[in-house]
Structures are given as structure tokens and as C-alpha cells.
Design an enzyme around this catalytic site. Structure first.
Site, PDB file in Angstrom:
ATOM      1  N   GLU A 170      -3.189   0.202   8.305  1.00 49.61           N
ATOM      2  CA  GLU A 170      -1.981   0.563   9.062  1.00 49.61           C
ATOM      3  C   GLU A 170      -2.109   0.000  10.463  1.00 49.61           C
ATOM      4  OE1 GLU A 170      -0.848   4.672   9.286  1.00 49.61           O
ATOM      5  OE2 GLU A 170      -1.195   5.033   7.156  1.00 49.61           O
ATOM      6  N   ARG A 221       0.849  -1.186   0.000  1.00 51.41           N
ATOM      7  CA  ARG A 221       0.000   0.000   0.000  1.00 51.41           C
ATOM      8  C   ARG A 221       0.888   1.240   0.000  1.00 51.41           C
ATOM      9  NH1 ARG A 221      -2.300   3.146   4.588  1.00 51.41           N
ATOM     10  NH2 ARG A 221      -3.798   4.550   3.616  1.00 51.41           N
ATOM     11  N   GLU A 236      -6.792   9.014   6.404  1.00 54.41           N
ATOM     12  CA  GLU A 236      -6.982   9.666   7.694  1.00 54.41           C
ATOM     13  C   GLU A 236      -7.452  11.115   7.599  1.00 54.41           C
ATOM     14  OE1 GLU A 236      -3.791   6.964  10.236  1.00 54.41           O
ATOM     15  OE2 GLU A 236      -3.428   9.115  10.033  1.00 54.41           O
ATOM     16  N   TYR A 278      -3.735   2.192  16.014  1.00 52.07           N
ATOM     17  CA  TYR A 278      -2.501   2.180  16.789  1.00 52.07           C
ATOM     18  C   TYR A 278      -2.720   1.994  18.286  1.00 52.07           C
ATOM     19  CZ  TYR A 278      -0.177   3.645  12.542  1.00 52.07           C
ATOM     20  OH  TYR A 278       0.301   3.665  11.267  1.00 52.07           O
ATOM     21  N   ASN A 297      -6.913   2.416  10.036  1.00 53.03           N
ATOM     22  CA  ASN A 297      -5.579   2.622  10.594  1.00 53.03           C
ATOM     23  C   ASN A 297      -5.717   2.625  12.105  1.00 53.03           C
ATOM     24  OD1 ASN A 297      -4.721   2.900   7.983  1.00 53.03           O
ATOM     25  ND2 ASN A 297      -4.125   5.036   8.137  1.00 53.03           N
ATOM     26  N   HIS A 321      -2.200  11.168   0.766  1.00 50.51           N
ATOM     27  CA  HIS A 321      -1.717  10.940   2.124  1.00 50.51           C
ATOM     28  C   HIS A 321      -1.019  12.218   2.606  1.00 50.51           C
ATOM     29  CE1 HIS A 321      -0.355   7.619   5.085  1.00 50.51           C
ATOM     30  NE2 HIS A 321      -0.107   8.800   5.645  1.00 50.51           N
TER      31      HIS A 321
END
Length: 456
Positions: free
Chosen positions: A357, A82, A171, A298, A296, A126
Site C-alpha cells: 500500500e 491485491r 497491518e 504512507y 504499507n 483486513h
């Protein structure tokens, strides 16, 4: 924190394993061969905006070393890669004339990936808006929806049949919160009034690009959201209200209108007089159906009520009982399972999901030692989050793939080169690549389709 073991971690047939990057973070040569400047070229060269004065001028030199990086992907057993396209590399002014040499870079990269048996997943945007468009108002200009669709059409037509999976915008929340609300990211503005307008235009641009894709493109298209689950710091009503505000401002602001629900009610409470009403036709465009959605992920957040925290009036409480990455993010894998289940429910189970991600910044050395990079914290993070991902699949969530963040150590935006997220180490003095222990584990996960996790 180790996620609960269920045993038998083999993933479904057809599950896609890959890694992700972003153009400005790895390419370098950002204005080579006729490319135009982006807002990150400007931002990174503005004194005081970047840690240690770092820039993306060289980064990982991927623009010149992409063949070497494909060899790294092959050693990692990647099935997919990606990546994002630099809008200003392809269209220096953001609209109008096409830079043939810039487009040729991605043309060769995609051909190289396909020759290596690696599926290209292309993200249109991005965060690196052409500076020429920023001069015209950037995301504050309503015309940007058409500019973005025109740019997308160039790529849709050029790579038709070779790129089968597209993402529009990576995002949206970070673009707006970092770039227009708090000023920590390019273009560095600090205005709640601007944030509302920019956020709306980002969503409109997504909708316009999807609509254009249906006219000229081929394959599947979606958007990538960063979702950070919010757990209340206590059972106090004020902390639950803070949680709802935080969830609305970060997660629902972009998810709800994509699903045809308009903006969440709590957003009015967050932005107050800066909140704007928009016409229904805008929301109809934003809700143009997509084929998939990227997540994404985290960490999680545990907010408490904080009247002085602008504008959300909520502040995360650090969970001292758990490990934290070098960026200070809590390591709590069960929250990934919770998030995937929540997102599945919020989308009505109608959209296949992909983890686009997931990764962690660790305390890695600047260079390899005896040819190895030992990163035990990242190994644990990867192992336990893959198990949490598998747990979500076991709960009925339709997840089609996982893209580790990141293929390479790179420029971590305004934090410069101080934080390393890669499963492949980059010596920024020599540009030498060394696959870390986490990358070696990931290669084995892919080779065994997850079965190796049963032994870990």
C-alpha cells in the site's frame, strides 16, 4: 518534497505493478447472500463511531460491480490486484459452516482477474472480524489462532493453483492500536491490557495460518506490516528515548517477533503493568518462516518526548516545511527509501519485499468535471514516491512489486467517505468510476515499466 532524481527510472524485469483494496471498504452488500455480520458492520452502525454516520452497507458496490472494476483495472494496465476476503462472508459464524454463495463471489472474482491477465494477491484478513467470533472474545481469545488457520485452509484449498501469492494479516498494529488500545476502530475497545493480549494473538494467528499453508497450500505466503519511520525531534536524549519507544510500539512490536527476536525491550516501558510475558512456544509459532513481507507506507513521524501522551509518552511534531495530505500526513518521499533500506536490514535481507500500500488522500471533487478528475497533489505524491522506491532498489533492496492504494475511492474506515485515496474516482451517488489524472499517470508508468518517470 521531490525525491532526488537519479535518472533512468526503469524498474527491474518481473517487477509487479498493481493496486490494492479491502473488502469492507469497497464491497458493500456485507450481509447479502447468507453472509454474517462483521465487527465493522456493528461498529459503523453504532451512533457516534463513524464520521457523518457513514457505513459500508453500499460502499463502492464492488460486490455487484466487480466486472466493471476489472475493466477499470485493465484500463490502468494493472498486472496485479491485491484484495482481501471477508471472513464472515465465507464463514458467517467465523468457524464451521461455509457460505457457498459468499465463497462463490471470490471464486468468480479470481477467475475474472485471471481471464484479464491480472494476478490475484489475496489477503486473508483486513480488519473485518466476524461478529460471532467477537462475541467469543475475538482477538482476546487464544483459540482464535486455530479459527484463523481453519478459515485460511478453506481459501488455500479452494483457490489452490489460481492464487499464487497470499497475505495473512494486514497491518496488525492498526488492528490492535485502533481497535483495542485507543478505540477509534472496530471493535472500539480502550485498554492497554487488552492491546497486549490482542496483539499477541494476532501474531499467533498469523503463525498458525502460515503453518497450515505449508500443509495444504501452494504458492507463497507472507504478512503485511505498516511501518512508520521515526526520526527524533531533536538531539536531546529524552527525544531519542521517545523515538525508541514510538518505534518499538509501532514498528518493532510486530516485526521483531516475526524475525525470531521476541518483543522489543522498550515495549515493557510503553505498557508498564499491562505488559505480558508469553511462552517461548508462542514465539516459535509466530516466527514460522514466510516467503515475503509486505510494507504499507504512507508517511514518517518525528516524535518528541511527551509525558502526557498515553501510553507511548511520545508525540509527533508537525513538519511545517513540507506538504501534508488531507489526512494531515507529511509528504516526505525520502523516508520511503529509508524505510525500505531499514526493513531490508531488519529482515537480514532474507525476505523479498513488496510495497503493498502507498497513496494519499487529496482534495478531490465529489464528481467528475468534463469527464476528468484533476488531482495534482496525488500525481506529485505518486511520482515522487515511485522515484523513492526506485532509489531503494538502487541501494540493493529486493523489492518485487508495488500496489497503489487505492484502486477506488472508498470507505476510509471511521472517517467514512470524507477522505479519497483512490487513483479511480467514485461518485458515491451514482457509483460512476472515473480514472483520475494520477491513475492515468500510473497506467503510463506501468506501460513503460517506470521509464516515463525519467521525463517527470
Amino acid at each position: 518534497m521531490t525525491s532526488k532524481s537519479t535518472g533512468n527510472y526503469r524498474f527491474p524485469e518481473g517487477f509487479l505493478w498493481g493496486a490494492a483494496t479491502a473488502a469492507y471498504q469497497i464491497e458493500g452488500s456485507s450481509m447479502a447472500d447468507g453472509a454474517g455480520a462483521s465487527i465493522w458492520d456493528r461498529f459503523s452502525h453504532t451512533p457516534g463511531m463513524m464520521l457523518n454516520g457513514d457505513t459500508g452497507d453500499v460502499a463502492c458496490d464492488h460486490y455487484n460491480r466487480w466486472r466493471e472494476d476489472i475493466e477499470v483495472m485493465k484500463r490502468l494496465n494493472l498486472q496485479a490486484y491485491r484484495f482481501s476476503v471477508s471472513w464472515s462472508r465465507v464463514m458467517p459464524d467465523g468457524r464451521g459452516a461455509i457460505n457457498a454463495k459468499g465463497l462463490d463471489f471470490y471464486d468468480k472474482l479470481i477467475d475474472g482477474l485471471l481471464e484479464a491477465g491480472i494476478e490475484p494477491l489475496c489477503t486473508l484478513y483486513h480488519w473485518d472480524l466476524p461478529a460471532a467470533l467477537d462475541d467469543r472474545g475475538g482477538w482476546l481469545n487464544p483459540d482464535i489462532a486455530d479459527w484463523f488457520a481453519d478459515y485460511g485452509q478453506v481459501l488455500f484449498e479452494k483457490f489452490k493453483g489460481r492464487v499464487k501469492t497470499w497475505g495473512t494479516i494486514n497491518e496488525p498494529w492498526v488492528i490492535v492500536d485502533g481497535g483495542y488500545l485507543h478505540g477509534a476502530l472496530a471493535p472500539g475497545h480502550k485498554s492497554a491490557f487488552e492491546a497486549m493480549i490482542a496483539g499477541h494473538n494476532v501474531l499467533r494467528a498469523h503463525g498458525a495460518a502460515v503453518k497450515r499453508f505449508r500443509e495444504v497450500g501452494e504458492g507463497q505466503i507472507g504478512i503485511v506490516l505498516n511501518i512508520e519511520p521515526k526520526y527524533p525531534a531533536s538531539d536531546k536524549p529524552e527525544d531519542e528515548a521517545a523515538r525508541k519507544r514510538a518505534e518499538a510500539q509501532m514498528n518493532r512490536w510486530f516485526l521483531d517477533p516475526l524475525m525470531g527476536r521476541g518483543y522489543p525491550e522498550q515495549l515493557k516501558d510503553v505498557y508498564g503493568e499491562a505488559y505480558r510475558e508469553f511462552p517461548q512456544e508462542d514465539f516459535d509459532l509466530i516466527a514460522t518462516p514466510t516467503d515475503w513481507m509486505g510494507l504499507n507506507w504512507y508517511t514518517r513521524s518525528v516524535p518528541e518526548n511527551a509525558p502526557d501522551a498515553w501510553p507511548v509518552r511520545a508525540r509527533p511534531v508537525k513538519q511545517i516545511q513540507h506538504a501534508h495530505t488531507e489526512t494531515g500526513w507529511e509528504v516526505y518521499p525520502p523516508a520511503l527509501t529509508d524505510t525500505l533500506v531499514w526493513l531490508h536490514e531488519q529482515t537480514g535481507g532474507k525476505l523479498p519485499l513488496m510495497v503493498t500500500e502507498n497513496g494519499s488522500a487529496g482534495y478531490d471533487p465529489p464528481h467528475a468535471i468534463d469527464g476528468r478528475i484533476h488531482d495534482p497533489m496525488r500525481v506529485e505524491y505518486l511520482k515522487n514516491h515511485l522515484k523513492a522506491l526506485h532509489d531503494a532498489i538502487g541501494k540493493g533492496v529486493d523489492i518485487r512489486g508495488y500496489m497503489a492504494w487505492s484502486l477506488l475511492d472508498n470507505l476510509e474506515w471511521s472517517l467514512g467517505y470524507s477522505k479519497r485515496f483512490g487513483i479511480t474516482h467514485v461518485n458515491f451517488q451514482t457509483q460512476e468510476r472515473t480514472i483520475k489524472d494520477s491513475g492515468l499517470l500510473y497506467a503510463e508508468v506501468i506501460k513503460t515499466h517506470g521509464a516515463v518517470l525519467d521525463r517527470l
